[in-house]
Design a protein around this motif. Structure first.
Motif, PDB file in Angstrom:
ATOM      1  N   TRP A 149       0.816  -1.219   0.000  1.00  0.00           N
ATOM      2  CA  TRP A 149       0.000   0.000   0.000  1.00  0.00           C
ATOM      3  C   TRP A 149       0.848   1.268   0.000  1.00  0.00           C
ATOM      4  O   TRP A 149       0.392   2.315  -0.475  1.00  0.00           O
ATOM      5  N   LEU A 153       0.035   3.966  -2.846  1.00  0.00           N
ATOM      6  CA  LEU A 153      -0.363   5.323  -2.484  1.00  0.00           C
ATOM      7  C   LEU A 153       0.763   6.332  -2.657  1.00  0.00           C
ATOM      8  O   LEU A 153       0.623   7.485  -2.239  1.00  0.00           O
ATOM      9  N   VAL A 160      -2.651   4.310  -7.401  1.00  0.00           N
ATOM     10  CA  VAL A 160      -3.879   5.069  -7.152  1.00  0.00           C
ATOM     11  C   VAL A 160      -3.849   6.399  -7.887  1.00  0.00           C
ATOM     12  O   VAL A 160      -4.823   6.783  -8.562  1.00  0.00           O
ATOM     13  N   ASN A 161      -2.739   7.119  -7.815  1.00  0.00           N
ATOM     14  CA  ASN A 161      -2.637   8.395  -8.521  1.00  0.00           C
ATOM     15  C   ASN A 161      -2.601   8.197 -10.036  1.00  0.00           C
ATOM     16  O   ASN A 161      -3.099   9.047 -10.793  1.00  0.00           O
ATOM     17  N   TRP A 174      -1.408  10.926  -0.452  1.00  0.00           N
ATOM     18  CA  TRP A 174      -2.386  10.308   0.425  1.00  0.00           C
ATOM     19  C   TRP A 174      -1.857  10.083   1.832  1.00  0.00           C
ATOM     20  O   TRP A 174      -2.574  10.290   2.819  1.00  0.00           O
ATOM     21  N   SER A 184      -6.530   7.035   4.679  1.00  0.00           N
ATOM     22  CA  SER A 184      -5.799   6.027   3.913  1.00  0.00           C
ATOM     23  C   SER A 184      -5.498   4.801   4.763  1.00  0.00           C
ATOM     24  O   SER A 184      -5.626   3.659   4.302  1.00  0.00           O
TER      25      SER A 184
END
Length: 318
Positions: A149, A153, A160-161, A174, A184
């Motif tokens: 993660w 992140l 994610v971005n 995040w 988050s």
């Protein structure tokens, strides 16, 4: 001699000689004594591994401990450590964030897990495959979850971005932003522990009496009516136990915060376990850390009492 005459000459149980007085009581007493003898090693181990350390923790919470030449010097501090808890900003921030984290994470896990369990319980083919897929996050070690993660992140190259960029959104930090850091960590915890709630809910759904559902279908009940008026009331004991267990475990969260944010930025993700780690191990405040540990145990014990009371109340209503 005929069979009937032989039977008549046999002594009946009523005419049999009575057992010596007190034989049953002696046998019951021997069984009681043997049970205590068998239980004593387990009781002694439990006292040695749980009760004695807690007693030592409580005693240490009333002391100041300093180290000189490898020797610990103890001095009585009274209630000073407990009074200091009320003025400790980190402890207050940790308590606030822990409550927010526990309630939000457990609520998300409960809703998602119940929906997943309800879906899998109604699948005829491929149920084992879905179950194996859903429990995969639960099998991953915590250090690996933190690495996964933290990469996902990441501000510069996180997945994610990258996905948000496909829809025209700007990248966001995040884990480095005070507004989204705790959120988050909550998302990661939901992803990690939802499979555990899913397994408990699925076991509860599969153990429900099927004749009740068959009767509701004969009465023309819709799927929503069946869920609200039959499934949920019957699942209340399982829901309470799952919620209580996860809430208590969520109050002890440490690894995800330590691996993802380290309690930052600022105090946005400061939780009780991480504050305790800092006070006890980083700052070497054994007495104050012990007092903080006792306070956390007290809070968790209150949650446990509430959960047991709610479980008994649900059992009496059912």
């Amino acid at each position: 001699m005929t069979t009937s005459q032989a039977t008549a000459q046999r002594p009946s149980p009523a005419n049999a000689a009575p057992a010596p007085a007190g034989t049953g009581a002696v046998a019951q007493g021997d069984q009681h004594l043997w049970r205590w003898i068998s239980f004593t090693p387990a009781l002694a181990m439990m006292l040695a591994l749980s009760v004695l350390p807690i007693v030592n923790l409580v005693i240490t919470s009333f002391q100041d401990i300093s180290w000189a030449d490898g020797q610990a010097t103890r001095s009585f501090a009274g209630l000073a450590h407990y009074k200091a808890l009320f003025s400790d900003n980190l402890f207050a921030a940790g308590l606030r964030n822990t409550v927010i984290f526990a309630l939000a994470a457990v609520a998300g896990q409960m809703v998602l897990a119940f929906a997943m369990a309800l879906m899998v319980s109604r699948i005829v083919r491929g149920r084992v495959l879905y179950r194996a897929i859903f429990i995969l996050p639960l099998l991953i070690p915590g250090i690996v979850i933190g690495a996964i993660w933290k990469l996902m992140l990441n501000f510069d190259f996180g997945l994610v971005n990258k996905l948000l960029g496909l829809f025209g959104f700007m990248p966001h930090d995040w884990l480095g932003s005070p507004e989204t850091a705790l959120f988050s960590v909550i998302v990661v915890d939901i992803w990690h522990w939802t499979p555990f709630c899913f397994l408990l809910f699925l076991a509860g759904l599969e153990s429900l009496p099927q004749d009740v559902f068959e009767a509701s279908k004969m009465d023309g009940a819709s799927a929503w009516q069946e869920l609200v008026h039959i499934t949920l009331p019957l699942m209340v004991p399982t829901i309470i136990v799952t919620f209580a267990f996860r809430l208590i475990v969520a109050f002890k969260v440490f690894d995800e915060v330590y691996l993802l944010t380290g309690g930052g930025p600022g105090t946005s993700t400061e939780v009780l376990s991480f504050t305790l780690y800092q006070r006890f191990f980083t700052e070497d405040k054994a007495g104050y850390g012990s007092a903080m540990s006792v306070a956390i145990i007290f809070i968790v014990s209150i949650l446990l009492v509430i959960a047991i009371s709610a479980r008994r109340g649900a059992g009496r209503q059912s």
